[in-house]
Design an enzyme around this catalytic site. Structure first.
Site, PDB file in Angstrom:
ATOM      1  NE  ARG A  79      17.297  20.777 -11.018  1.00  0.00           N
ATOM      2  CZ  ARG A  79      17.444  19.794 -10.158  1.00  0.00           C
ATOM      3  NH1 ARG A  79      18.102  18.702 -10.521  1.00  0.00           N
ATOM      4  NH2 ARG A  79      16.943  19.868  -8.947  1.00  0.00           N
TER       5      ARG A  79
ATOM      6  CD  GLU B 146      17.671  12.399  -3.051  1.00  0.00           C
ATOM      7  OE1 GLU B 146      17.574  12.979  -4.142  1.00  0.00           O
ATOM      8  OE2 GLU B 146      18.683  11.789  -2.693  1.00  0.00           O
TER       9      GLU B 146
END
Ligand SMILES: O=P(O)(O)OC[C@H]1O[C@H](OP(=O)(O)OP(=O)(O)O)[C@H](O)[C@@H]1O
Ligand SMILES: Nc1ncnc2[nH]cnc12
Length: 179
Positions: free
Chosen positions: A63, A100
């Protein structure tokens, strides 16, 4: 909150339990599909690139490529992709990091970074800061200077800002949205 921040926030979609249970995924595809929002984001990040005196923009796969490449063009700077390991054909520097939701390794073409460069790192999300920290380490290992990190959004509860403080050594961390 500014009008631009409200526009950007309105185009980010929350997806619960993706890619795994307990993660609230911040989906930027509605923002990318809206030319007014994507342009406002690009212009704002390009202003940050100018203010930091960056000579090149690094985008973090995947991204960070989508956001970083138009920022580089708008700011009149070169673009350097930092890729997931195994995707770049030339001689690379490689760095491992935790996410994460999992772990990974990133790489950059060593020849893309010189000691004369001041690099602005661009990405969509700062979460734990593992990806950005690894990118800072790559840039510094190549002898280039980190001009700053600029992200669309910071997930403050994950502590990425604190994690990056030492590696940034006073360079700015700009997050357009605090979530
Ligand atoms: O601060 P962190 O905890 O490191 O997390 C942030 C990173 O995680 C996401 O990328 P991801 O690795 O999911 O890759 P993608 O852009 O290819 O989906 C996001 O785009 C950031 O690069
Ligand atoms: N919650 C999240 N949403 C989108 N991208 C992420 N990268 C790391 N955590 C994320």
């Amino acid at each position: 909150m500014t009008d631009i921040q409200e526009l950007l926030l309105s185009r980010i979609r929350d997806v619960a339990d993706y890619p795994e249970q307990g993660v609230m995924f911040k989906d930027i595809t509605p923002l990318l599909a809206d030319p007014a929002a994507f342009t406002a984001l690009t212009d704002t990040l390009a202003d940050i690139a100018g203010a930091t005196g960056a000579t090149k923009v690094v985008g973090l796969e995947a991204r960070g490529f989508i956001l970083g490449a138009p920022v580089a063009v708008r700011a009149g700077l070169g673009f350097i992709p930092v890729r997931k390991a195994g995707k770049l054909p030339g001689a690379t520097l490689r760095q491992a990091y935790d996410l994460e939701y999992g772990s990974a390794e990133i790489e950059v073409h060593a020849e893309d970074l010189t000691t004369a460069d001041r690099i602005l790192i661009v990405d969509d999300v700062l979460a734990t800061g593992g990806t950005a920290e690894a990118a800072i380490q790559l840039i510094q290992r190549a002898g280039a200077e980190v001009a700053g990190v600029a992200v669309l959004m910071e997930l403050g509860f994950l502590g990425g800002r604190d994690r990056l403080a030492q590696a940034l050594d006073g360079a700015p961390l700009e997050a357009l949205l605090q979530l």
